[in-house]
Design an enzyme around this catalytic site. Structure first.
Site, mmCIF file in Angstrom:
data_model
loop_
_atom_site.group_PDB
_atom_site.id
_atom_site.type_symbol
_atom_site.label_atom_id
_atom_site.label_comp_id
_atom_site.label_asym_id
_atom_site.label_seq_id
_atom_site.Cartn_x
_atom_site.Cartn_y
_atom_site.Cartn_z
ATOM 1 N N GLU A 61 0.796 -1.227 0.000
ATOM 2 C CA GLU A 61 0.000 0.000 0.000
ATOM 3 C C GLU A 61 0.833 1.285 0.000
ATOM 4 O O GLU A 61 0.706 2.117 0.891
ATOM 5 C CB GLU A 61 -0.940 -0.001 1.219
ATOM 6 C CG GLU A 61 -1.872 -1.201 1.232
ATOM 7 C CD GLU A 61 -2.838 -1.182 2.411
ATOM 8 O OE1 GLU A 61 -2.688 -0.349 3.308
ATOM 9 O OE2 GLU A 61 -3.756 -2.025 2.407
ATOM 10 N N GLU B 50 -6.221 -10.588 -0.863
ATOM 11 C CA GLU B 50 -7.003 -10.310 0.356
ATOM 12 C C GLU B 50 -8.493 -10.227 0.027
ATOM 13 O O GLU B 50 -9.191 -9.324 0.491
ATOM 14 C CB GLU B 50 -6.530 -9.004 1.005
ATOM 15 C CG GLU B 50 -5.063 -9.026 1.374
ATOM 16 C CD GLU B 50 -4.596 -7.786 2.147
ATOM 17 O OE1 GLU B 50 -5.448 -7.007 2.612
ATOM 18 O OE2 GLU B 50 -3.369 -7.625 2.268
HETATM 19 C C1 XIL Z 1 -6.042 -5.689 8.610
HETATM 20 C C2 XIL Z 1 -6.401 -6.814 9.554
HETATM 21 O O1 XIL Z 1 -7.343 -7.638 8.921
HETATM 22 C C3 XIL Z 1 -6.967 -6.260 10.832
HETATM 23 O O2 XIL Z 1 -7.137 -7.305 11.780
HETATM 24 C C4 XIL Z 1 -6.029 -5.208 11.397
HETATM 25 O O3 XIL Z 1 -6.614 -4.633 12.532
HETATM 26 C C5 XIL Z 1 -5.746 -4.140 10.367
HETATM 27 O O4 XIL Z 1 -5.207 -4.748 9.216
HETATM 28 N N1 XIL Z 1 -4.735 -4.358 3.885
HETATM 29 C C6 XIL Z 1 -3.747 -5.149 4.392
HETATM 30 C C7 XIL Z 1 -3.997 -5.926 5.615
HETATM 31 O O5 XIL Z 1 -2.698 -5.298 3.758
HETATM 32 O O6 XIL Z 1 -2.848 -6.103 6.388
HETATM 33 C C8 XIL Z 1 -5.070 -5.334 6.460
HETATM 34 O O7 XIL Z 1 -5.354 -6.227 7.515
HETATM 35 C C9 XIL Z 1 -6.304 -5.085 5.612
HETATM 36 C C10 XIL Z 1 -5.999 -4.121 4.510
#
Ligand code: XIL
Length: 687
Positions: free
Chosen positions: A507, A613
């Site tokens: 990101e 994801e």
């Molecule tokens: C999220 C997790 O799912 C949560 O439990 C945490 O509180 C915050 O992060 N993009 C990503 C992930 O790359 O690491 C994130 O995960 C969601 C968005």
């Protein structure tokens, strides 16, 4: 008059002492106290390597001299991605919340050593029968606010910090201020009412907000342009803590002044005069478990007065074991193996430490279902995927084996998936929360689980703008590349043999396709991305190295920004192997062609692609059928693209989704397959 450093941030002498974070923030406060007022002018948004500018402000007001600030806006003021429709909102830093100037004296930190090695945990604390579960060495609790000294408190209100856009003209618009703020003392058991009334010297109505509110405090709107902090501290609050409140300019909202008020809580002469509040028990959500699996429940007794209640459990099944948690004396851990289906209701009762008659009860409901309830028709997703040389995966929550339904979680995951990502347990704040301390246990346990079940592990994530420990955010920009490199090297040294695939940079783009503000961009400029990949490649020559991003699976400025970024990385021969498309979308998502095109664009650059994801939130009237169609559509795109190696969902049961409220996954809260599961199953089978 304003004195502005021409280059920022100011370089200070760098003592080699290792300062723990608490001490580091103490240093910062001292540094701040030396200045009548500190001015921060923002660093470049994308492309600038400049940090922040500091300046003094004299009581006569803010003037301007020296070179103009760099273009761009301060960290925390950039167009953070909070508004995107399909996008990722939960991981974004709240806006705006600029931190104090970087100040840590750390140049590097100690490498992991034997003292960080996890050890096997008593098996009664977890649900895993087959393998030992490791736990980290005990760490001293971090008390973030207790190190403010009496002298610092007595020295008066710390210098306010002005935060301004780089091109701000202080002659035409002066910063707002809180004229009446002082450090305050309050007696535990009494109520503090702190009136917060900002003014704007130019005559408008200044706004205000708090950086964060203490638990139990309220921030009351007086509907007369002022607010009041109302807080009733108790015994555990004794000490000195800071409240950070911002005054916001009415005309230019990026012009703000951060005030730190030190609040000292003292005990009354007769501490027994403080009202004794009843104890409490933290809620344990009703759980569904599978007959025959061990059930572990952690029950936490709490007391606002700071004492530790005695927790008793009534109506527990035969052969229940009771244990104290190693690190937290408030937690009781119980474990039993249900012997028949049905509902078990444990009655947890907390007795006040000072007055045992003062109690609190809470039922804990465990639904025990026969194993057949969780059997699914058809073939398992991983078997269907393996037959096509494909990977289907999930993100694992951090310590599933410490929850009541750990057995069911593990059994479902291991039967359905052949690749797993740690949802949180390899993030920097988890692995290395304080300098020189490494908490490996959760990641080690996940890797053991994956190996025992023949799953690949996808490491997530080495370099990201968030979920960083406080101490990393506090490092000085000149030292940050070293910290980044050390983190990459240390994590890969431990895990490269077991983890073939890594999200190296996560990101880095903003919604316009430029580079997002981050401590990395601030310190190293855009080359931080390339450098992260090079450090990762050096440390893990055989690993597949990914760039992972959200909202890049459809046309738009962010997708174009991704392609520009990839082109520049390829141009510099950066060792990148692929791109992860996060795909946090909603159930009305229908831009599958655009996703296919973006995957094509990426693969035409010689890179692999992954859906990393996937979750599909159901909002409003959206249905499970729509959700299933999105799971199917995304899978189809991936299966049809030769470069697309895996489809990984961000979890698998709605119970443990980060977007739980939108039930975005393919199993429901009770581990029953949803239409989305059937859709994946059918599509993987080729139908
Ligand atoms: C999220 C997790 O799912 C949560 O439990 C945490 O509180 C915050 O992060 N993009 C990503 C992930 O790359 O690491 C994130 O995960 C969601 C968005």
């Amino acid at each position: 008059m304003l004195k502005r450093n021409s280059c920022c941030p100011p370089v200070r002498a760098t003592p080699t002492v290792l300062a723990p974070p608490a001490a580091a923030s103490r240093l910062a406060r001292r540094a701040l106290a030396l200045l009548p007022l500190v001015l921060i002018i923002g660093c470049g948004k994308s492309g600038s390597t400049d940090g922040v500018h500091t300046a003094e402000l004299t009581p006569s007001g803010i003037g301007s001299e020296g070179p103009a600030g760099p273009s761009g806006i301060p960290p925390g003021l950039a167009d953070d991605e909070t508004g995107s429709i399909q996008g990722n909102t939960g991981a974004d830093a709240p806006l705006p919340a600029p931190d104090a100037p970087p100040h840590s004296s750390l140049t590097e930190t100690p490498a992991p050593d034997q003292g960080d090695e996890p050890t096997p945990q008593d098996e009664r604390f977890h649900t895993t029968l087959e393998r030992p579960i490791l736990e980290d060495p005990p760490r001293p609790a971090i008390v973030p606010w207790s190190d403010i000294s009496e002298e610092e408190f007595a020295a008066g209100l710390p210098a306010p910090v002005v935060i301004a856009p780089p091109d701000h003209d202080f002659d035409s618009n002066q910063p707002p201020l809180f004229p009446d703020l002082r450090n305050v003392t309050v007696v535990a058991g009494e109520q503090l009412e702190l009136h917060l009334a900002p003014i704007d010297p130019d005559g408008g109505i200044a706004g205000q907000y708090l950086k964060e509110l203490f638990p139990g405090a309220t921030y009351v709107d007086n509907f007369d342009t002022t607010r009041t902090l109302v807080w009733s501290p108790l015994q555990p609050d004794v000490g000195i803590r800071e409240l950070i409140v911002y005054a916001v300019d009415p005309v230019e909202p990026r012009l703000r002044v951060a005030y730190t008020v030190l609040i000292k809580v003292v005990l009354p002469e007769d501490p027994t005069s403080i009202v004794n509040h009843p104890p409490g028990i933290d809620r344990v959500a009703p759980q569904t478990v599978r007959l025959g699996d061990p059930v572990v429940v952690q029950i936490k007794g709490t007391d606002r007065n700071g004492t530790i209640p005695r927790v008793e459990i009534a109506d527990y099944p035969a052969d229940t074991t009771f244990m104290r948690h190693r690190d937290d004396p408030r937690i009781r851990v119980i474990r039993f193996v249900p012997t028949e289906p049905g509902t078990i209701t444990l009655q947890a009762i907390a007795h006040d430490a000072l007055d045992p008659e003062l109690t609190h009860r809470k039922p804990i409901v465990i639904n025990v279902e026969a194993a057949e309830t969780f059997e699914r028709s058809g073939e398992r997703l991983r078997d269907l995927a393996s037959a096509r040389d494909f990977h289907i995966g999930y993100a694992s929550s951090t310590r599933p084996y410490h929850r009541a339904d750990g057995g069911l979680y593990a059994a479902t995951a291991s039967s359905e998936f052949n690749i797993v990502t740690p949802e949180n347990s390899m993030k920097w704040d988890r692995l290395n929360p304080t300098p020189g301390d490494y908490n490996w246990a959760a990641a080690d346990n996940l890797i053991d689980f994956a190996q025992a079940n023949d799953m690949r592990v996808h490491g997530h994530t080495l370099v990201w703008y968030t979920q960083l420990p406080a101490w990393v955010k506090e490092t000085r920009p000149e030292t940050r590349e070293t910290h980044m490199r050390q983190f990459i090297e240390r994590v890969l040294e431990r895990y490269a043999d077991d983890v073939p695939l890594w999200d190296v940079v996560n990101e880095s783009l903003d919604r316009n396709g430029g580079l997002r503000n981050s401590i990395w961009l601030e310190a190293m400029g855009p080359s931080y991305i390339e450098k992260a990949f090079r450090y990762a490649r050096d440390a893990a020559p055989d690993a597949t190295l990914l760039y992972n991003e959200y909202d890049i699976g459809w046309y738009g400025p962010k997708a174009r920004g991704l392609l520009r970024l990839l082109d520049s990385l390829i141009e510099t021969e950066t060792p990148i192997d692929g791109v992860g498309f996060q795909m946090h979308v909603d159930a009305d998502f229908d831009r599958f062609h655009e996703l296919a095109d973006m995957i094509d664009e990426v693969s035409s650059r010689g890179l692999d692609t992954y859906i990393t994801e996937l979750d599909v939130s159901m909002r409003g009237e959206q249905t499970e059928a729509q959700q299933a169609a999105v799971f199917r559509g995304v899978l189809s795109v991936c299966l049809e693209a030769p470069s697309c190696k895996a489809l990984q969902a961000w979890g698998f049961t709605d119970r443990y989704s980060w977007r739980e409220a939108f039930t975005p996954l393919m199993f429901d809260r009770e581990y029953q397959p949803k239409p989305a599961y059937r859709a994946l199953q059918r599509r993987l089978a080729g139908n």
